[in-house]
Design a protein around this motif. Structure first.
Motif, PDB file in Angstrom:
ATOM      1  N   ARG A 181      37.523  -6.018  23.264  1.00 44.39           N
ATOM      2  CA  ARG A 181      38.035  -7.375  23.129  1.00 44.39           C
ATOM      3  C   ARG A 181      39.340  -7.450  22.342  1.00 44.39           C
ATOM      4  NH1 ARG A 181      32.642 -11.161  22.145  1.00 44.39           N
ATOM      5  NH2 ARG A 181      31.626 -10.672  24.135  1.00 44.39           N
ATOM      6  N   VAL A 182      39.412  -6.727  21.243  1.00 46.53           N
ATOM      7  CA  VAL A 182      40.589  -6.872  20.389  1.00 46.53           C
ATOM      8  C   VAL A 182      41.858  -6.428  21.107  1.00 46.53           C
ATOM      9  CG1 VAL A 182      40.320  -4.612  19.262  1.00 46.53           C
ATOM     10  CG2 VAL A 182      41.545  -6.458  18.095  1.00 46.53           C
ATOM     11  N   ILE A 183      41.808  -5.346  21.853  1.00 43.25           N
ATOM     12  CA  ILE A 183      43.002  -4.897  22.564  1.00 43.25           C
ATOM     13  C   ILE A 183      43.289  -5.816  23.752  1.00 43.25           C
ATOM     14  CG2 ILE A 183      41.811  -3.259  24.102  1.00 43.25           C
ATOM     15  CD1 ILE A 183      44.205  -1.361  23.682  1.00 43.25           C
ATOM     16  N   SER A 184      42.231  -6.373  24.354  1.00 38.22           N
ATOM     17  CA  SER A 184      42.431  -7.307  25.466  1.00 38.22           C
ATOM     18  C   SER A 184      43.063  -8.613  25.009  1.00 38.22           C
ATOM     19  CB  SER A 184      41.091  -7.599  26.149  1.00 38.22           C
ATOM     20  OG  SER A 184      40.576  -6.439  26.772  1.00 38.22           O
ATOM     21  N   HIS A 185      42.882  -8.961  23.745  1.00 35.27           N
ATOM     22  CA  HIS A 185      43.488 -10.191  23.225  1.00 35.27           C
ATOM     23  C   HIS A 185      45.011 -10.151  23.313  1.00 35.27           C
ATOM     24  CE1 HIS A 185      39.612 -11.462  22.207  1.00 35.27           C
ATOM     25  NE2 HIS A 185      39.562 -11.164  20.923  1.00 35.27           N
ATOM     26  N   TYR A 186      45.585  -8.949  23.402  1.00 37.77           N
ATOM     27  CA  TYR A 186      47.041  -8.814  23.484  1.00 37.77           C
ATOM     28  C   TYR A 186      47.524  -8.481  24.891  1.00 37.77           C
ATOM     29  CZ  TYR A 186      47.876  -9.376  18.543  1.00 37.77           C
ATOM     30  OH  TYR A 186      47.986  -9.908  17.287  1.00 37.77           O
ATOM     31  N   ALA A 187      46.633  -8.523  25.865  1.00 38.92           N
ATOM     32  CA  ALA A 187      47.051  -8.272  27.247  1.00 38.92           C
ATOM     33  C   ALA A 187      48.070  -9.323  27.671  1.00 38.92           C
ATOM     34  CB  ALA A 187      45.850  -8.309  28.181  1.00 38.92           C
ATOM     35  N   GLY A 188      49.189  -8.855  28.254  1.00 33.43           N
ATOM     36  CA  GLY A 188      50.266  -9.751  28.660  1.00 33.43           C
ATOM     37  C   GLY A 188      51.201 -10.131  27.533  1.00 33.43           C
ATOM     38  N   GLN A 189      51.077  -9.477  26.380  1.00 41.40           N
ATOM     39  CA  GLN A 189      51.865  -9.852  25.206  1.00 41.40           C
ATOM     40  C   GLN A 189      52.492  -8.626  24.541  1.00 41.40           C
ATOM     41  OE1 GLN A 189      49.428 -12.087  22.456  1.00 41.40           O
ATOM     42  NE2 GLN A 189      48.647 -13.470  24.034  1.00 41.40           N
ATOM     43  N   ASP A 190      53.395  -8.894  23.615  1.00 42.62           N
ATOM     44  CA  ASP A 190      53.941  -7.842  22.757  1.00 42.62           C
ATOM     45  C   ASP A 190      52.946  -7.578  21.635  1.00 42.62           C
ATOM     46  OD1 ASP A 190      55.778  -6.046  21.522  1.00 42.62           O
ATOM     47  OD2 ASP A 190      56.337  -7.637  20.132  1.00 42.62           O
ATOM     48  N   ALA A 191      52.485  -6.345  21.516  1.00 42.70           N
ATOM     49  CA  ALA A 191      51.473  -5.982  20.522  1.00 42.70           C
ATOM     50  C   ALA A 191      52.039  -5.077  19.440  1.00 42.70           C
ATOM     51  CB  ALA A 191      50.293  -5.298  21.209  1.00 42.70           C
ATOM     52  N   THR A 192      53.350  -5.004  19.311  1.00 45.75           N
ATOM     53  CA  THR A 192      53.977  -4.054  18.388  1.00 45.75           C
ATOM     54  C   THR A 192      53.513  -4.245  16.956  1.00 45.75           C
ATOM     55  OG1 THR A 192      55.949  -3.961  19.789  1.00 45.75           O
ATOM     56  CG2 THR A 192      56.172  -3.171  17.522  1.00 45.75           C
ATOM     57  N   ASP A 193      53.595  -5.465  16.450  1.00 47.34           N
ATOM     58  CA  ASP A 193      53.260  -5.686  15.038  1.00 47.34           C
ATOM     59  C   ASP A 193      51.765  -5.542  14.773  1.00 47.34           C
ATOM     60  OD1 ASP A 193      55.904  -6.211  13.989  1.00 47.34           O
ATOM     61  OD2 ASP A 193      55.857  -8.062  15.146  1.00 47.34           O
ATOM     62  N   ALA A 194      50.934  -5.910  15.736  1.00 48.77           N
ATOM     63  CA  ALA A 194      49.500  -5.700  15.586  1.00 48.77           C
ATOM     64  C   ALA A 194      49.181  -4.203  15.563  1.00 48.77           C
ATOM     65  CB  ALA A 194      48.748  -6.386  16.724  1.00 48.77           C
ATOM     66  N   PHE A 195      49.830  -3.451  16.436  1.00 46.77           N
ATOM     67  CA  PHE A 195      49.628  -2.006  16.472  1.00 46.77           C
ATOM     68  C   PHE A 195      50.000  -1.369  15.133  1.00 46.77           C
ATOM     69  CE2 PHE A 195      51.524   2.215  17.079  1.00 46.77           C
ATOM     70  CZ  PHE A 195      50.466   2.900  17.665  1.00 46.77           C
ATOM     71  N   VAL A 196      51.135  -1.763  14.590  1.00 47.38           N
ATOM     72  CA  VAL A 196      51.584  -1.209  13.310  1.00 47.38           C
ATOM     73  C   VAL A 196      50.639  -1.621  12.191  1.00 47.38           C
ATOM     74  CG1 VAL A 196      53.438  -1.287  11.593  1.00 47.38           C
ATOM     75  CG2 VAL A 196      53.997  -1.084  14.030  1.00 47.38           C
ATOM     76  N   ALA A 197      50.167  -2.864  12.228  1.00 47.39           N
ATOM     77  CA  ALA A 197      49.320  -3.379  11.149  1.00 47.39           C
ATOM     78  C   ALA A 197      47.974  -2.679  11.082  1.00 47.39           C
ATOM     79  CB  ALA A 197      49.118  -4.883  11.341  1.00 47.39           C
ATOM     80  N   PHE A 198      47.407  -2.319  12.241  1.00 48.01           N
ATOM     81  CA  PHE A 198      46.036  -1.839  12.262  1.00 48.01           C
ATOM     82  C   PHE A 198      45.877  -0.328  12.233  1.00 48.01           C
ATOM     83  CE2 PHE A 198      45.089  -5.970  14.673  1.00 48.01           C
ATOM     84  CZ  PHE A 198      44.754  -6.623  13.491  1.00 48.01           C
TER      85      PHE A 198
END
Length: 455
Positions: free
Chosen positions: A68-85
């Motif tokens: 679910r958590v990775i799907s929440h960013y489907a269709g979006q830029d996930a750069t800052d979430a990736f760096v944060a986690f």
């Protein structure tokens, strides 16, 4: 993009276009925005990290941090979430390479056009600055002393009954001491779940299983998978699981409350929710939602390791306190500490989010997403201890792997960035934060009632 161990996982077969000798495909944000896993092109899920486009359509269910958590960013830029986690980004990128299908076209900016480019760049510079300052590095002595005071509180709880007997006064004193130990242990396991105690993720997760299982009687996997979603999309309905009680028991925020009222739905008398909050969520969130449902899910998923840790708590609890209290009094003692723990936890956890903006996901930049959904409580020695330093909730959400003893150091930098971009930085006294929870529930109930009757 989750606070989970980063083991080897099976990934989709590597796209030949990402191999040496092939020119990468170029994509626009419009194309990426269609790949959300919903509606048109339902089976495709793409996301962007550092301008590179990844197809997670087959991988998302294998994601170590949960589908679910990775799907929440489907269709979006996930750069800052990736760096944060992610702590070990180099290791994660090694496995991401097989998901790479291309990159943004040269005429496309590095984030969606709807986002504030200058704000995103300033936040990324802030992140780089605090990393250079060493603020992401844990202080081992701080966490050792924290763990020691948890053990001393639990020992004091047992000694109170052993030395003074089991009459009402020592019984209540012992319950308060054990509740305090349990709550503080909850904060420490929370630190480990965020990979902020040890430098290596695997040590955080190994010790977290002991903390949450042996000391609290809860399930680590259940908590991690839920909590990371909350951090990824706080106060975003259908993406933040902390809002799952919306409509079934409470209604949250103006937007959702008006929507519920206009649909003429009345599962509860929401205009009175600020009253029944005191006899539902406040005393029973932990006894029911954090204990019964995780136990049921752990058994259903056959997660025997978490189940063993949970059972070890109850075995130790029985062997420690039954000789002093007897079975009947022990049951009452257990229920009392769980209710007291729930009251403490609900005030601490809800004061930072319920009074803030609650809506559907608007795909804002990382900084704006966290600031509009989160508020702080004034700093003091008591507030720091009472909340496990989560009175710095803004900083915790912006930098989820930062050790909590450094929140106060980065707070002035976050305030400066807010001032530069005219973003509100909410901070209030502790009792005001408590009161705002009740006032907000009352307001939400009134929004629902007005829409239910008149719209």
């Amino acid at each position: 993009m989750a606070l989970q161990p980063e083991p080897e996982v099976k990934v989709a077969k590597k796209n030949p276009e990402s191999s040496v000798g092939f020119s990468p495909r170029r994509f626009t944000w419009e194309e990426i925005g269609l790949r959300t896993g919903q509606g048109h092109l339902q089976q495709e899920r793409w996301l962007v990290i550092d301008r590179k486009v990844y197809d997670i359509s087959q991988f998302y269910q294998q994601h170590p941090g949960g589908a679910r958590v990775i799907s929440h960013y489907a269709g979006q830029d996930a750069t800052d979430a990736f760096v944060a986690f992610h702590v070990n980004k180099a290791l994660v990128r090694k496995y991401m390479s097989s998901l790479l299908i291309g990159e943004l076209a040269p005429d496309q900016i590095s984030m969606e056009p709807s986002k504030n480019k200058l704000l995103v760049e300033d936040f990324r510079e802030l992140r780089a600055t605090i990393e250079r300052m060493g603020l992401m590095n844990p202080n081992s002595l701080f966490f050792f002393l924290n763990f020691l005071h948890i053990l001393l509180l639990e020992a004091a709880s047992w000694i109170a009954l052993w030395y003074f007997g089991t009459s009402l006064v020592p019984f209540l004193i012992s319950a308060v001491l054990l509740t305090t130990s349990q709550t503080q242990a909850g904060y420490l396991h929370h630190d480990m779940g965020h990979l902020s105690v040890f430098s290596k993720p695997k040590w955080n997760h190994m010790v977290q299983k002991f903390m949450i299982g042996q000391l609290l009687g809860m399930a680590a996997n259940w908590w991690n998978l839920r909590h990371i979603q909350h951090h990824a999309k706080p106060n975003c309905f259908r993406k933040d699981p902390d809002l799952n009680m919306h409509s079934s028991l409470f209604t949250f925020g103006k937007v959702l409350s008006v929507e519920l009222g206009m649909k003429k739905k009345k599962f509860m008398p929401y205009n009175h929710q600020h009253k029944y909050f005191f006899v539902t969520m406040l005393p029973f969130l932990i006894p029911i939602f954090f204990l019964y449902f995780p136990l049921k899910r752990t058994i259903h998923r056959k997660n025997w390791m978490d189940l063993a840790w949970m059972l070890s708590f109850y075995i130790r609890f029985f062997l420690t306190y039954e000789p002093l209290l007897g079975v009947k009094s022990l049951l009452g003692f257990y229920l009392l500490i769980r209710v007291l723990e729930s009251i403490w936890f609900v005030w601490e956890s809800q004061m930072s989010h319920i009074p803030m903006n609650i809506d559907y996901d608007k795909n804002l930049d990382w900084f704006s997403t966290q600031l509009q959904a989160t508020c702080n409580v004034d700093q003091s020695l008591f507030n720091d201890w009472f909340t496990g330093h989560l009175n710095f909730h803004i900083e915790h959400h912006l930098f989820p792997t930062m050790p909590r003893h450094n929140y106060w150091k980065v707070a002035p930098l976050v305030k400066s960035l807010c001032a530069k971009h005219d973003i509100d930085y909410h901070c209030k006294p502790l009792l005001t934060a408590f009161a705002d929870v009740v006032h907000t529930l009352k307001d939400s109930g009134e929004f629902w009632l007005d829409a239910y009757l008149h719209k």
